[in-house]
Design an enzyme around this catalytic site. Structure first.
Site, PDB file in Angstrom:
ATOM      1  N   GLU A 166      19.811  -2.013   6.938  1.00 32.30           N
ATOM      2  CA  GLU A 166      20.813  -2.505   7.883  1.00 32.30           C
ATOM      3  C   GLU A 166      21.968  -1.505   7.849  1.00 32.30           C
ATOM      4  O   GLU A 166      22.480  -1.195   6.768  1.00 32.30           O
ATOM      5  CB  GLU A 166      21.296  -3.892   7.453  1.00 32.30           C
ATOM      6  CG  GLU A 166      22.317  -4.436   8.432  1.00 32.30           C
ATOM      7  CD  GLU A 166      22.822  -5.834   8.086  1.00 32.30           C
ATOM      8  OE1 GLU A 166      22.319  -6.440   7.130  1.00 32.30           O
ATOM      9  OE2 GLU A 166      23.735  -6.286   8.800  1.00 32.30           O
ATOM     10  N   ARG A 179      14.120  -6.042  -7.044  1.00 31.33           N
ATOM     11  CA  ARG A 179      15.279  -5.199  -6.750  1.00 31.33           C
ATOM     12  C   ARG A 179      15.651  -4.400  -7.981  1.00 31.33           C
ATOM     13  O   ARG A 179      15.521  -4.882  -9.103  1.00 31.33           O
ATOM     14  CB  ARG A 179      16.496  -6.079  -6.468  1.00 31.33           C
ATOM     15  CG  ARG A 179      16.630  -6.637  -5.120  1.00 31.33           C
ATOM     16  CD  ARG A 179      17.920  -7.443  -5.074  1.00 31.33           C
ATOM     17  NE  ARG A 179      18.993  -6.652  -4.497  1.00 31.33           N
ATOM     18  CZ  ARG A 179      19.126  -6.457  -3.196  1.00 31.33           C
ATOM     19  NH1 ARG A 179      18.294  -6.988  -2.343  1.00 31.33           N
ATOM     20  NH2 ARG A 179      20.119  -5.731  -2.734  1.00 31.33           N
ATOM     21  N   LYS A 224      25.983  -3.676  -0.910  1.00 31.48           N
ATOM     22  CA  LYS A 224      26.802  -2.949   0.061  1.00 31.48           C
ATOM     23  C   LYS A 224      28.116  -3.664   0.341  1.00 31.48           C
ATOM     24  O   LYS A 224      29.139  -3.023   0.544  1.00 31.48           O
ATOM     25  CB  LYS A 224      26.010  -2.764   1.359  1.00 31.48           C
ATOM     26  CG  LYS A 224      24.991  -1.651   1.268  1.00 31.48           C
ATOM     27  CD  LYS A 224      24.287  -1.443   2.580  1.00 31.48           C
ATOM     28  CE  LYS A 224      23.264  -2.523   2.800  1.00 31.48           C
ATOM     29  NZ  LYS A 224      22.440  -2.327   4.005  1.00 31.48           N
TER      30      LYS A 224
HETATM   31  P1  ATP Z   1      22.685  -4.891  -0.121  1.00 24.40           P
HETATM   32  O1  ATP Z   1      22.558  -6.126  -0.938  1.00 24.40           O
HETATM   33  O2  ATP Z   1      23.120  -3.707  -0.909  1.00 24.40           O
HETATM   34  O3  ATP Z   1      23.457  -5.070   1.121  1.00 24.40           O
HETATM   35  P2  ATP Z   1      20.345  -5.126   1.445  1.00 24.40           P
HETATM   36  O4  ATP Z   1      19.062  -5.612   0.917  1.00 24.40           O
HETATM   37  O5  ATP Z   1      21.112  -6.045   2.319  1.00 24.40           O
HETATM   38  O6  ATP Z   1      21.186  -4.550   0.266  1.00 24.40           O
HETATM   39  P3  ATP Z   1      19.236  -3.430   3.421  1.00 24.40           P
HETATM   40  O7  ATP Z   1      19.915  -2.383   4.190  1.00 24.40           O
HETATM   41  O8  ATP Z   1      18.830  -4.660   4.120  1.00 24.40           O
HETATM   42  O9  ATP Z   1      20.180  -3.787   2.215  1.00 24.40           O
HETATM   43  O10 ATP Z   1      18.019  -2.825   2.595  1.00 24.40           O
HETATM   44  C1  ATP Z   1      17.036  -1.988   3.114  1.00 24.40           C
HETATM   45  C2  ATP Z   1      15.845  -2.058   2.209  1.00 24.40           C
HETATM   46  O11 ATP Z   1      16.203  -1.668   0.898  1.00 24.40           O
HETATM   47  C3  ATP Z   1      15.301  -3.464   2.110  1.00 24.40           C
HETATM   48  O12 ATP Z   1      13.909  -3.421   2.200  1.00 24.40           O
HETATM   49  C4  ATP Z   1      15.760  -3.938   0.772  1.00 24.40           C
HETATM   50  O13 ATP Z   1      14.880  -4.858   0.260  1.00 24.40           O
HETATM   51  C5  ATP Z   1      15.809  -2.636  -0.028  1.00 24.40           C
HETATM   52  N1  ATP Z   1      16.784  -2.732  -1.108  1.00 24.40           N
HETATM   53  C6  ATP Z   1      18.091  -3.050  -1.020  1.00 24.40           C
HETATM   54  N2  ATP Z   1      18.656  -3.098  -2.234  1.00 24.40           N
HETATM   55  C7  ATP Z   1      17.691  -2.802  -3.127  1.00 24.40           C
HETATM   56  C8  ATP Z   1      17.637  -2.704  -4.552  1.00 24.40           C
HETATM   57  N3  ATP Z   1      18.714  -2.922  -5.308  1.00 24.40           N
HETATM   58  N4  ATP Z   1      16.451  -2.373  -5.122  1.00 24.40           N
HETATM   59  C9  ATP Z   1      15.371  -2.146  -4.374  1.00 24.40           C
HETATM   60  N5  ATP Z   1      15.349  -2.225  -3.039  1.00 24.40           N
HETATM   61  C10 ATP Z   1      16.486  -2.555  -2.405  1.00 24.40           C
HETATM   62 MG    MG Z   2      20.044  -6.830   4.107  1.00 30.39          MG
END
Ligand code: ATP
Ligand code: MG
Length: 571
Positions: A44, A269, A279
């Site tokens: 995102e 994660r 983020k």
């Molecule tokens: P955040 O909590 O940092 O906002 P998010 O999951 O909302 O992270 P996205 O931009 O939606 O962030 O993530 C893109 C991809 O990266 C998704 O498939 C998500 O599952 C993966 N991802 C995000 N954070 C992690 C993490 N800490 N470890 C492994 N994969 C991750």
């Molecule tokens: Mg997300």
């Protein structure tokens, strides 16, 4: 079937085995997707990528590459209020920097808004979706709890005609934000709360970074994600564990629409000690001014660790080493640093730099004389060759390398003690000069001309070798030393009433401004990485200016990870 790799690529590629990979291997064996492996990385664009994303990137791109497949980069841009082009650009840059190239053009969920709208209309026509006038609070109230079933919305049984009309008018902008939603008609008593008539579309009169003001209704993540995967004919939709409860809904939508069905697979994660990987929270640090920006070298963002001097090779090695599982845990930050050291040890040129200078005068060395000492650039890499380092009568050494009253087992310089100056001579401390406060500000030594290069013709032993920089030739530099951004291994662990910022480490940045570097560092290239002998790995910061380099300490030399490993082995 992938003919190159029918069985056992585990042996042939050396890739670490994990359960996601095993699923792919099985699917290849059963020819489930006609031998295709097509993954996607779906960020995102609401912030910068962090080291957690690197795990997902390495997994998605790594698996596809291993099996001759493809990986799409798809921006999950269904939330216009928090998303920006700046983030899109940084994400593309970071993925490339990590060493991966996506298939074709970058893709966007917003590319599919028209198709998603049509699919929503299809579900309305089939009596599987309805327009609901409950407010967000009411929807929540009606949803029930984990232990109690929900209640059906009073709008659930609207006719198809009325639903079509209302949905069309939602799209046309007739209704204010939050006044209506489109919901899937599934089961208000479902055990899984995500199946209790989830919202598919919400009204949001917000400008989108790509579609502008074309839309005032936006699909929810769940209604966009699986269908985007389906449109792109993704085979394995790999995401993190928090989406496990969403999988039944993912499956419900693609089944109800009767479209190609990718397989969602969830993994753990990445969590790292002393580090926040959210983020939203990282944005808060940027907005509060707790750090200098998304690329502050203390940030766990890829932009930050790149600026700090971490290499993509080290990050990939780290991601390969941490495993992929079905349970969330926490990885020691020391393991990441260990991989950074391993990689930099192989490639970083060695140089001499004095961070906290103490002046040394070699009384018996001829004034005005300069000798060029031959120094090895990288003992790990003979092809890196040697360089000349000037030696003269006045030098700088580290304040830490001198003690007037040496404690036991302190073998560096002290009055009457002889040490080796790296690549130069053996010197003996004869006297010290103090300031009015009684602090040692200068030390006087004599050198033994027979020990050039650090050898002792008479075989006498010195216990310590220290580094130095010739005062006349020194390049002055700023060096930024970093500690962890948080002082608690779990930054989220706080007293009630506090938030994670209470755990910020007040000593996470120390700026040294009068460091003395050997002259080969007069004009280093931005991003170049060096080992400052005996101190650590340092990289050239973008703030450098001609004649005034600025260095970031990437990581200190001490390998706390090796110690941890030793300790754990001993258990
Ligand atoms: P955040 O909590 O940092 O906002 P998010 O999951 O909302 O992270 P996205 O931009 O939606 O962030 O993530 C893109 C991809 O990266 C998704 O498939 C998500 O599952 C993966 N991802 C995000 N954070 C992690 C993490 N800490 N470890 C492994 N994969 C991750
Ligand atoms: Mg997300």
């Amino acid at each position: 079937m992938n003919e190159n790799k029918p069985d056992g690529p585990a042996e042939s590629t050396g890739a670490p085995s994990n359960f996601v990979r095993d699923i792919i291997l099985d699917d290849l064996k059963t020819n489930k997707y006609g031998g295709r492996v097509h993954t996607r990385f779906p960020p995102e664009p609401n912030g910068y990528l962090h080291i957690g994303h690197a795990k997902s990137i390495c997994l998605n791109f790594g698996l596809a590459a291993e099996f001759g497949g493809k990986t799409n980069l798809r921006f999950d841009d269904t939330n216009p209020e928090k998303e920006e082009t700046e983030y899109v650009d940084s994400i593309m840059e970071n993925v490339r920097w990590l060493g991966f190239q996506w298939e074709g053009k970058p893709l966007y969920a917003s590319d599919y808004f028209d198709q998603l709208y049509e699919w929503a209309v299809q579900l309305i026509n089939e009596g599987k979706a309805y327009v609901c006038d409950l407010t967000a609070d009411e929807v929540r109230h009606y949803r029930g709890t984990l232990t109690e079933p929900g209640n059906e919305s009073p709008y659930r049984d609207r006719s198809v005609g009325e639903n079509l009309d209302l949905f069309e008018r939602m799209r046309a902008g007739e209704f204010p934000d939050g006044s209506r939603t489109l919901r899937a008609k599934i089961d208000m008593a479902a055990k899984n709360l995500n199946l209790r008539d989830p919202v598919m579309y919400r009204i949001l009169h917000a400008e989108h970074h790509r579609t502008g003001d074309k839309w005032c209704i936006y699909p929810m993540y769940d209604f966009a994600h699986g269908q985007s995967d389906s449109i792109e004919r993704i085979t394995h939709s790999i995401c993190t564990l928090e989406f496990e409860d969403h999988r039944p809904l993912y499956d419900w939508y693609v089944e109800a629409l009767g479209i190609y069905h990718p397989q969602q697979i969830e993994f753990d994660r990445l969590n790292l000690t002393y580090t926040l990987l959210s983020k939203r929270k990282l944005l808060q640090l940027v907005q509060n001014g707790n750090v200098r920006g998304w690329d502050d070298p203390r940030m766990p963002t890829l932009a930050g660790i790149k600026r700090r001097g971490y290499t993509p090779e080290a990050i990939r090695a780290f991601c390969g080493s941490i495993g992929v599982s079905k349970t969330n845990g926490s990885i020691e930050l020391g393991l990441l640093e260990h991989h950074v050291r391993e990689d930099l040890n192989r490639r970083a040129l060695r140089v001499m730099a004095v961070l906290r200078p103490l002046k040394v005068v070699i009384d018996n060395y001829p004034e005005g004389q300069v000798e060029e000492m031959e120094a090895i650039n990288n003992p790990e890499d003979a092809s890196a060759g040697t360089r000349k380092v000037p030696f003269s009568r006045v030098l700088y050494i580290e304040q830490d390398d001198f003690r007037e009253d040496p404690p036991k087992q302190y073998y560096r310089l002290s009055p009457g003690r002889e040490v080796r100056l790296r690549y130069a001579y053996l010197v003996t401390c004869r006297s010290v000069v103090k300031n009015q406060r009684g602090e040692v500000v200068e030390i006087h030594c004599t050198y033994d001309p027979a020990t050039k290069g650090g050898n002792t013709p008479d075989g006498r032993r010195v216990k310590s070798t220290i580094h130095w920089v010739s005062a006349r030739h020194a390049v002055e530099a700023e060096v930024r030393l970093y500690e962890t951004l948080f002082s608690n291994p779990d930054p989220n662990k706080v007293e009630t009433g506090q938030d994670f910022t209470a755990n910020l480490n007040p000593n996470s940045l120390e700026v040294l401004t009068e460091c003395k570097l050997e002259p080969s560092l007069a004009a280093p290239a931005e991003g170049a990485r060096y080992q400052f002998e005996r101190l650590g790995y340092f990289s050239v910061d973008a703030d450098s200016s001609p004649g005034k380099p600025v260095f970031n300490r990437t990581v200190a030399l001490r390998d706390s990870w090796a110690k941890i490993e030793k300790r754990d082995k001993g258990k």
